[in-house]
Design a protein around this motif. Structure first.
Motif, PDB file in Angstrom:
ATOM      1  N   UNK A 165       0.818  -1.198   0.000  1.00  0.00           N
ATOM      2  CA  UNK A 165       0.000   0.000   0.000  1.00  0.00           C
ATOM      3  C   UNK A 165       0.856   1.254   0.000  1.00  0.00           C
ATOM      4  N   UNK A 166       0.212   2.398  -0.154  1.00  0.00           N
ATOM      5  CA  UNK A 166       0.934   3.666  -0.207  1.00  0.00           C
ATOM      6  C   UNK A 166       0.523   4.553   0.963  1.00  0.00           C
ATOM      7  N   UNK A 167       1.466   5.393   1.384  1.00  0.00           N
ATOM      8  CA  UNK A 167       1.200   6.334   2.463  1.00  0.00           C
ATOM      9  C   UNK A 167       1.917   7.647   2.168  1.00  0.00           C
ATOM     10  N   UNK A 168       1.118   8.710   2.075  1.00  0.00           N
ATOM     11  CA  UNK A 168       1.640  10.052   1.857  1.00  0.00           C
ATOM     12  C   UNK A 168       1.240  10.917   3.054  1.00  0.00           C
ATOM     13  N   UNK A 169       2.221  11.570   3.651  1.00  0.00           N
ATOM     14  CA  UNK A 169       1.981  12.420   4.812  1.00  0.00           C
ATOM     15  C   UNK A 169       2.640  13.771   4.567  1.00  0.00           C
ATOM     16  N   UNK A 170       1.861  14.826   4.680  1.00  0.00           N
ATOM     17  CA  UNK A 170       2.352  16.193   4.441  1.00  0.00           C
ATOM     18  C   UNK A 170       3.027  16.310   3.076  1.00  0.00           C
ATOM     19  N   UNK A 171       2.433  15.632   2.100  1.00  0.00           N
ATOM     20  CA  UNK A 171       2.927  15.706   0.738  1.00  0.00           C
ATOM     21  C   UNK A 171       4.119  14.837   0.432  1.00  0.00           C
ATOM     22  N   UNK A 172       4.566  14.039   1.405  1.00  0.00           N
ATOM     23  CA  UNK A 172       5.744  13.186   1.208  1.00  0.00           C
ATOM     24  C   UNK A 172       5.348  11.727   1.075  1.00  0.00           C
ATOM     25  N   UNK A 173       5.971  11.038   0.126  1.00  0.00           N
ATOM     26  CA  UNK A 173       5.782   9.599  -0.044  1.00  0.00           C
ATOM     27  C   UNK A 173       6.749   8.894   0.900  1.00  0.00           C
ATOM     28  N   UNK A 227       3.539  20.533  11.606  1.00  0.00           N
ATOM     29  CA  UNK A 227       2.349  20.693  10.783  1.00  0.00           C
ATOM     30  C   UNK A 227       1.295  19.651  11.113  1.00  0.00           C
ATOM     31  N   UNK A 228       1.726  18.541  11.714  1.00  0.00           N
ATOM     32  CA  UNK A 228       0.834  17.429  12.026  1.00  0.00           C
ATOM     33  C   UNK A 228       1.171  16.883  13.400  1.00  0.00           C
ATOM     34  N   UNK A 284      -3.360  23.586  12.505  1.00  0.00           N
ATOM     35  CA  UNK A 284      -2.544  22.380  12.547  1.00  0.00           C
ATOM     36  C   UNK A 284      -3.461  21.176  12.336  1.00  0.00           C
ATOM     37  N   UNK A 285      -2.936  20.082  11.844  1.00  0.00           N
ATOM     38  CA  UNK A 285      -3.715  18.854  11.661  1.00  0.00           C
ATOM     39  C   UNK A 285      -3.460  17.927  12.843  1.00  0.00           C
ATOM     40  N   UNK A 286      -4.526  17.344  13.381  1.00  0.00           N
ATOM     41  CA  UNK A 286      -4.405  16.458  14.530  1.00  0.00           C
ATOM     42  C   UNK A 286      -5.144  15.161  14.248  1.00  0.00           C
ATOM     43  N   UNK A 287      -4.416  14.047  14.301  1.00  0.00           N
ATOM     44  CA  UNK A 287      -5.012  12.716  14.211  1.00  0.00           C
ATOM     45  C   UNK A 287      -4.772  12.023  15.542  1.00  0.00           C
ATOM     46  N   UNK A 288      -5.868  11.671  16.208  1.00  0.00           N
ATOM     47  CA  UNK A 288      -5.791  11.087  17.540  1.00  0.00           C
ATOM     48  C   UNK A 288      -6.387   9.691  17.546  1.00  0.00           C
ATOM     49  N   UNK A 289      -5.675   8.737  18.113  1.00  0.00           N
ATOM     50  CA  UNK A 289      -6.220   7.405  18.348  1.00  0.00           C
ATOM     51  C   UNK A 289      -6.753   7.360  19.777  1.00  0.00           C
ATOM     52  N   UNK A 290      -7.987   6.901  19.934  1.00  0.00           N
ATOM     53  CA  UNK A 290      -8.577   6.886  21.262  1.00  0.00           C
ATOM     54  C   UNK A 290      -9.754   5.924  21.310  1.00  0.00           C
ATOM     55  N   UNK A 291      -9.988   5.354  22.495  1.00  0.00           N
ATOM     56  CA  UNK A 291     -11.210   4.586  22.708  1.00  0.00           C
ATOM     57  C   UNK A 291     -12.145   5.340  23.652  1.00  0.00           C
ATOM     58  N   UNK A 292     -11.784   6.578  23.980  1.00  0.00           N
ATOM     59  CA  UNK A 292     -12.534   7.409  24.916  1.00  0.00           C
ATOM     60  C   UNK A 292     -13.707   8.083  24.201  1.00  0.00           C
ATOM     61  N   UNK A 349      11.371  17.472  12.000  1.00  0.00           N
ATOM     62  CA  UNK A 349      11.062  18.790  11.467  1.00  0.00           C
ATOM     63  C   UNK A 349       9.569  19.077  11.386  1.00  0.00           C
ATOM     64  N   UNK A 350       8.733  18.065  11.142  1.00  0.00           N
ATOM     65  CA  UNK A 350       7.351  18.336  10.768  1.00  0.00           C
ATOM     66  C   UNK A 350       6.281  17.629  11.592  1.00  0.00           C
ATOM     67  N   UNK A 351       6.662  16.660  12.399  1.00  0.00           N
ATOM     68  CA  UNK A 351       5.677  15.855  13.118  1.00  0.00           C
ATOM     69  C   UNK A 351       5.803  16.071  14.620  1.00  0.00           C
ATOM     70  N   UNK A 352       4.666  16.140  15.294  1.00  0.00           N
ATOM     71  CA  UNK A 352       4.641  16.151  16.743  1.00  0.00           C
ATOM     72  C   UNK A 352       3.960  14.889  17.238  1.00  0.00           C
ATOM     73  N   UNK A 353       4.524  14.236  18.249  1.00  0.00           N
ATOM     74  CA  UNK A 353       3.988  12.985  18.776  1.00  0.00           C
ATOM     75  C   UNK A 353       3.583  13.162  20.230  1.00  0.00           C
TER      76      UNK A 353
END
Length: 235
Positions: free
Chosen positions: A71-79, A172-173, A204-212, A94-98
């Motif tokens: 499969x393919x995955x592109x994040x912030x315009x990057x392959x 940015x994410x 900013x873009x935020x993707x959160x994993x949660x069961x809450x 440089x671009x990701x916050x965890x």
């Protein structure tokens, strides 16, 4: 991020299979089964699902910490498939916050030092590093606690330190894995409200994993992940 990119995250038929132990007699354990995901830039999106549904695996792949089998995955315009491990390390810095459930703070460092360390590793100018650290601590409301260590702070305050650290590099994410998992409901509401306001004001873009289930009130879109597949769009 590539100019004009409408989507911060795009995946197509993303699959991840974990190998079984030698002699187990199976081909592997599927963690992701053909994920097609699009997350628009500047949105707060939540992945809901039980433990073992594939949430953390998906976040790890999106952060470049793991690689899919296909499969393919592109994040912030990057392959991400076209990037080496070294490229991914630099890109992530440089671009990701965890943000993690367990906060991930260093107990021997102060609030200021926990945030500033990331910028030091990045190689930022010391004066700019100092300015940015104070700026993000002010943003999360912890300027008065800059000299406190994690054990001197509440769970909510520690999570705010973790958020400040994730924002320090002007990410940015943000990818957040169960960030309210160790918080009580009142503190969870406060953290979620803060994150929603952050998305609304900074784009900013935020993707959160949660069961809450509390996240439903604050997210713009809620997706469910079940047995490694996107099962439904709840919102």
């Amino acid at each position: 991020m590539t100019a004009g990119t409408a989507y911060a995250i795009e995946t197509q038929q993303l699959r991840r299979v974990y190998p079984c132990r030698p002699g187990a007699g199976t081909e592997g354990v599927p963690a992701l089964r053909g994920i097609d995901l699009k997350v628009r830039t500047g949105q707060f999106v939540v992945l809901r699902g039980r433990s073992g549904s594939g949430k953390t695996t998906l976040l790890n792949i999106l952060a470049g910490l793991d690689r899919p089998n296909s499969g393919s995955v592109h994040v912030l315009g990057c392959d991400l498939a076209a990037m080496t491990d070294q490229d991914l390390t630099i890109w992530r810095r440089e671009q990701i916050g965890l943000i993690f459930q367990s906060f991930g703070l260093l107990a021997t460092l102060s609030t200021y030092e926990n945030v500033e360390l990331l910028l030091r590793i990045k190689g930022a100018d010391p004066r700019e590093s100092h300015r940015r650290t104070l700026e993000v601590l002010e943003l999360v409301g912890l300027s008065r606690w800059r000299d406190h260590r994690p054990y001197e702070m509440s769970g909510g305050q520690q999570q705010r330190v973790a958020i400040a650290r994730a924002l320090a590099n002007n990410a940015s994410l943000i990818l957040a894995d169960e960030p309210t998992g160790e918080l009580d409901s009142k503190t969870s509401h406060e953290i979620l409200a803060f994150l929603r306001n952050l998305v609304d004001t900074t784009r900013i873009t935020l993707l959160m994993a949660s069961h809450d289930p509390l996240v439903d009130k604050y997210a713009q879109h809620v997706l469910t992940l079940k047995d490694g597949a996107l099962d439904a769009v709840l919102k």
